[in-house]
Enzyme design. Structure first.
Site, PDB file in Angstrom:
ATOM      1  N   GLY A   1      -2.015   4.732  -1.916  1.00  0.00           N
ATOM      2  CA  GLY A   1      -3.028   5.431  -1.099  1.00  0.00           C
ATOM      3  C   GLY A   1      -3.619   6.860  -1.281  1.00  0.00           C
TER       4      GLY A   1
ATOM      5  N   VAL B   1      -6.587   2.383  -1.806  1.00  0.00           N
ATOM      6  CA  VAL B   1      -7.469   2.325  -0.616  1.00  0.00           C
ATOM      7  C   VAL B   1      -7.370   4.149  -0.403  1.00  0.00           C
ATOM      8  CG1 VAL B   1      -6.856   1.713   1.098  1.00  0.00           C
ATOM      9  CG2 VAL B   1      -5.714   0.486  -0.093  1.00  0.00           C
TER      10      VAL B   1
ATOM     11  N   LYS C   1       1.431  -1.079   0.405  1.00  0.00           N
ATOM     12  CA  LYS C   1      -0.344  -0.549   0.136  1.00  0.00           C
ATOM     13  C   LYS C   1       0.823   1.157  -0.127  1.00  0.00           C
ATOM     14  CE  LYS C   1      -2.962   3.342   2.327  1.00  0.00           C
ATOM     15  NZ  LYS C   1      -3.261   4.161   3.536  1.00  0.00           N
TER      16      LYS C   1
ATOM     17  N   SER D   1       1.022   5.334   0.698  1.00  0.00           N
ATOM     18  CA  SER D   1       1.151   6.356   0.483  1.00  0.00           C
ATOM     19  C   SER D   1       2.109   7.440   0.039  1.00  0.00           C
ATOM     20  CB  SER D   1       0.366   6.314   2.102  1.00  0.00           C
ATOM     21  OG  SER D   1      -0.537   5.298   2.270  1.00  0.00           O
TER      22      SER D   1
END
Lengths: 308, 308, 308, 308
Positions: free
Chosen positions: C193, C210, C166, C168
């Protein structure tokens, strides 16, 4: 020619070829200029970070702008960096590069001195007031250690202070805010400085790109620009993939031996030398030169992407 | 005079008074020089960060060095910053300030360009090879975003490349490593750039101090230096306490209105103006000027520490 | 259900509704879960940064995972963060959240402790060896102050240590390197993210997203995902534009009063409260609550984007 | 015993010896405690960064505090870190370590979550309100990426929220501001976390020191403290010089193989093992263990400073 409003297309930050003695190699510079123009680029950006502006003396900076503007003779727009720490020093460069023929100046936030939002605003206002040509903001936090806030840039766009922005921050979400905000300011130009997400920046509405790697493969970036403008995203993604693979030349050098700047600028020049565009791959001091083995790796990457 | 080896004592980084039009106010500059020399300082450092070197044009930088060196006529050593991004540009400043009379040059790590240990070493070697006068390293991470490692500095000291270091990093533990290491290099000068822990730096063996606040209160720092040299630590601590209280002038401005640079440099100049040493408190652009209210606060702090 | 390989689609990092006494509001949490599932999201990520994992006690973390996994009953994959400073502490969270029903764990680089590439590699290897479920790397430099290098992540993907990432980091060029590299590792999942460049990430080949903002507008992100999968870039760009405008809720609070975390997490919860999904907009301590006026601004932004 | 107000003297952050299986080695821990107490230290700080608190599970943390407080039986004050990301999680640790016998808790600014001045203030207020024992602020920017402003700490000292501060920022000028300000708050304790400038911190008025290196050489730091209190600065400087030389053990490991944390904590434990104080030099995962050659270097440094 009038400076385009907005400026669009591929505008390479032109490398500055040097002789082994670290003087500007004007013949190679003009050959490189020709190589770019013939590939169909839409403008030239002199004295940017990729041009080693931070390493060139004032005399060399003038020499670069004079040689290139005389050579292209108004065929396409020529921008020049006025890279220095603060307003008074930048103003001297603005005077110098515009006298030498630049049609727009590219200016960062203040650096070395710690700065502040109010100071950045005043900086651009003073420079725009004094400049005979349009001023483009250069957002390059990795060099100046300040990120230009999107609302600051857009405010100055609205006031007619800034004619555009070159975004080398790597932060596409922030760049999108600029692009979206710029819809209210027709004539304001949003240019991405990223080699690796040029397609994404163009897809979300950027006016153009200023990719250092376009020195090495201008045809590739011109194709990519046209594919994006034609909304042929499939083809664009394939072209961008190829250019991303080529970008590996910038990390071919051993990071224990040199910094990422030496590695990337050295790679661009090594590639231009290998491709026969420039006579000598030397970078300015105190950068570390690439080894034979590192240059060999670059040759292989060029071959793998069809450039050698 | 020969440049002292090592340089010791209080060596203020001299403020550069400006006219309201932002030209160098030479009369005020010479008055400030006299104010410092009469207070007994041991050297002068021109064109440092406190001198707004980052804001002065090349013409103004030359003007400052010429005026001051002519005025002091060899009474005490004069160092000058050669502050620029990379080797070739620094070399131009070295030529210029030494032609103008500087007896040593003060040089930072490369900035704007991302750098690397090997490049910093090469940078200093090239500059020392070309400089007609001793080279002092200027460790100022807040400006250049690189900390000079102690072993790098000491290695260059051992090779005769560096004559000293001005440490404006605020990291006293790292500075102690320099001071301890310098015991093997007699003649190498370790100077702290801190206003607030000058006593501590001298206690652990520093050769001298380069405190910006010494513009405002040179007598205080000269007293402090003598007390430390005499190992009168009780008196030194009291003097240092007074100077720390005075340093509050650098945060008298509203941090929402301006950056810490504008606040500190503006405060030094406001204090010099209030004390009658310089004619105009203006700082260079794009710095934000202090308000009347902020200047009033500075006046109160000067009064509270016996300077007004 | 088996955990999908690769995981694709919209996987919101689920907010953790709290009571006014700052206990987990399970009823609101399940209502929020229902709101997301009914909108068609493809998975749920519990105990991420948006879930205030950093603020929840161990007891509360377990409570969240137990409640949600029981509620969704295997309808869609549920991932849970195992957010802590180092390997032994993360291992305790892995044991706890998998006992509570999580089907994959999401793990950052070590933080608080200064770390190193070799330590990050060992960290993930140890956790994967001990975890009964797949391990997803969580690249969130703003929280842990380390960027996971793409080649490290891809190396661990190749070794079967990591099941996905993920991202971010906000660095789309680096994310692209992951996506491109992941082509050699079918089953490895690349999730962005970012709320603001979800379309761009999907366009270059990401498996899913996400986005914290999907708590507030899950239908918007599900639409966006489908448009991107259908290569309807025109529609996707319009949807993304709308979501970018909505994201302005995260900066509706006064930055002089609170940090960006309080502002963003407070905004998500205020919006969920205004939309009737959760009972109380409280965020965990020490976050600063939004004022009435700030909440009003959020209500207007919701109305403007059709959500109220 | 009542917790001293202010706490003064040498308060080592006690290493946490581990077995080869990475469980707390209680016998070694008590031997280390005895070694420190017999050397005359004035307090013990458990579960700090040097204690590998970031690596210990909650169970292990409790075990450490219980074992040591039972062992010292109130002979000297025992502080314990309550190191976690935010208020609710810190509160759990406060409850746990005080139940286990800690007489004061040591608490950092929030981390992982982005924070803000108002949030830090609220964080400490909430913790002090809930804590049965005094709260000491732990200023460690290298771990939490936030520097506690001196005026914030002094404001909370004035309000009775904070009983002291442990300053591991390395910024002696900022620490001086704390020490000077603390004169108005008798009972507030100013402790330096620096091994290398302990003498300087004590000279300017610090109440005490919390040096990690005191695990290895408690006698040295106790001597140094007494010399400083007796104003025998000559002797103090010589002792500090010896300790600075000894501190080279923390950089004996190859920085290409591990981070600075692994190197320093590994060195402390290797030295304690070599000196026969603890049974096993293992550090917690994911830290990289020292090699035989690196341990050999440490042995030589111990021998050179008279400790082996």
């Amino acid at each position: 020619m009038t400076f385009p409003s907005p400026l669009t297309g591929v505008v390479p930050p032109v490398c500055t070829p040097l002789t082994p003695e670290r003087e500007v190699d004007v013949r190679s510079l003009l050959r490189l200029t020709g190589h770019l123009v013939e590939a169909g680029v839409h403008g030239l950006f002199l004295l940017g970070s990729t041009s080693e502006a931070a390493f060139l003396t004032d005399r060399q900076r003038r020499q670069v702008v004079e040689a290139v503007t005389a050579h292209v003779g108004g065929q396409l727009p020529v921008l020049a960096g006025a890279i220095d720490m603060t307003t008074p020093r930048v103003l001297d460069h603005v005077a110098s590069v515009t006298a030498a023929g630049a049609q727009a100046v590219v200016v960062t936030a203040p650096f070395y001195a710690r700065t502040h939002r109010a100071e950045i605003v005043h900086h651009y206002r003073r420079i725009a007031a004094a400049s005979p040509v349009p001023v483009v903001a250069y957002d390059i936090p990795v060099a100046v250690h300040t990120k230009l806030p999107a609302d600051l840039v857009l405010g100055l766009a609205g006031d007619g202070v800034l004619a555009g922005v070159k975004d080398s921050s790597g932060d596409l979400a922030a760049f999108r805010e600029l692009v979206t905000g710029a819809r209210s300011h027709p004539g304001f130009s949003t240019l991405t400085g990223s080699e690796l997400i040029t397609d994404a920046a163009l897809a979300l509405g950027a006016d153009g790109a200023v990719p250092g790697l376009a020195n090495v493969d201008p045809h590739g970036y011109v194709r990519l620009y046209r594919q994006c403008r034609a909304a042929d995203w499939e083809a664009a993604r394939a072209e961008q993939d190829r250019l991303c693979a080529l970008f590996a030349i910038t990390t071919a050098a051993d990071p224990a031996r040199m910094g990422p700047g030496s590695a990337a600028l050295g790679a661009f020049k090594a590639a231009l030398h290998l491709r026969g565009v420039i006579d000598c791959p030397a970078t300015a001091e105190p950068q570390v030169p690439l080894s034979g083995e590192e240059t060999e790796r670059i040759a292989k990457l060029l071959a793998a992407t069809g450039l050698l």
